[in-house]
Design a protein around this motif. Structure first.
Motif: not given
Length: 222
Positions: A10, A12, A156, A158, A185
């Protein structure tokens, strides 16, 4: 300057590892290799497929072709493929989660494993069990999947992810000696909880994995 290749599932994750690198290995150059298919295909199949293993091995090879001195895979779901890739290269190929698993086995007997995906929970728990066997230690693993958290973060949201993981940390993991976060994460959630909210020590893979990678690179430079 030594170069570490980081293989992610990812985009991210790149900022997470950049921040850690700035603290623990400022003299190391990072190259990020991102392939979302490795996790998305694993989730869709419910297990690590041979095609995904071959893709991970290709990504590791690409990192070395790009000039990396060592490669580290930041996803626990594809751990078996990492070990295969390590057999094929003379340069170090690292699992981000192994230092975390080793520390958990050294810390306590009753080990809680928290994940947002079953496909990540299983390989993390298996790695911990294998390390315990290697060390001749008897342990008990308490598994917990944070239902809904992965879908939330992929959409999206979080805040919902962090709330679900936070509730699991403070409620589902009350009676363990140590807690392991199976996904990189998830580590950020700890910073959102009040002091003392989680009684047991909590280990996540990014920080411990990067410290280990730094030590490996220093060993190569000697």
């Amino acid at each position: 300057m030594p170069t570490l290749g980081l293989i992610h599932n990812s985009p991210m994750l790149a900022p997470v590892f950049n921040e850690i690198a700035a603290r623990v290995m400022p003299d190391v150059r990072l190259l990020h290799f991102v392939d979302e298919s490795t996790i998305k295909n694993t989730i869709a199949a419910g297990h690590l497929q041979k095609a995904t293993m071959r893709q991970v091995i290709r990504l590791v090879g690409s990192s070395f072709d790009a000039g990396c001195d060592a490669a580290m895979i930041t996803c626990s779901s594809i751990g078996r493929a990492v070990e295969m890739a390590a057999e094929l290269h003379d340069q170090p190929v690292l699992r981000v989660d192994r230092p975390m698993a080793e520390k958990a086995v050294a810390t306590g007997r009753r080990i809680g494993v928290l994940a947002t995906l079953p496909t990540t929970l299983k390989p993390t728990a298996e790695l911990i069990a294998r390390i315990a066997r290697e060390q001749g230690k008897e342990i008990e693993i308490v598994e917990n999947v944070c239902a809904g958290a992965f879908d939330a973060v992929m959409a999206g949201d979080g805040a919902t992810h962090d709330r679900i993981v936070g509730e699991a940390l403070t409620q589902a993991m009350k009676d363990v000696d140590v807690i392991v976060l199976a996904q990189a994460s998830m580590a950020r959630v700890l910073a959102t909880l009040p002091d003392g909210a989680v009684a047991a020590p909590v280990y996540s893979s990014p920080e411990l994995g990067m410290v280990h990678a730094r030590d490996v690179l220093r060993g190569l430079a000697r």
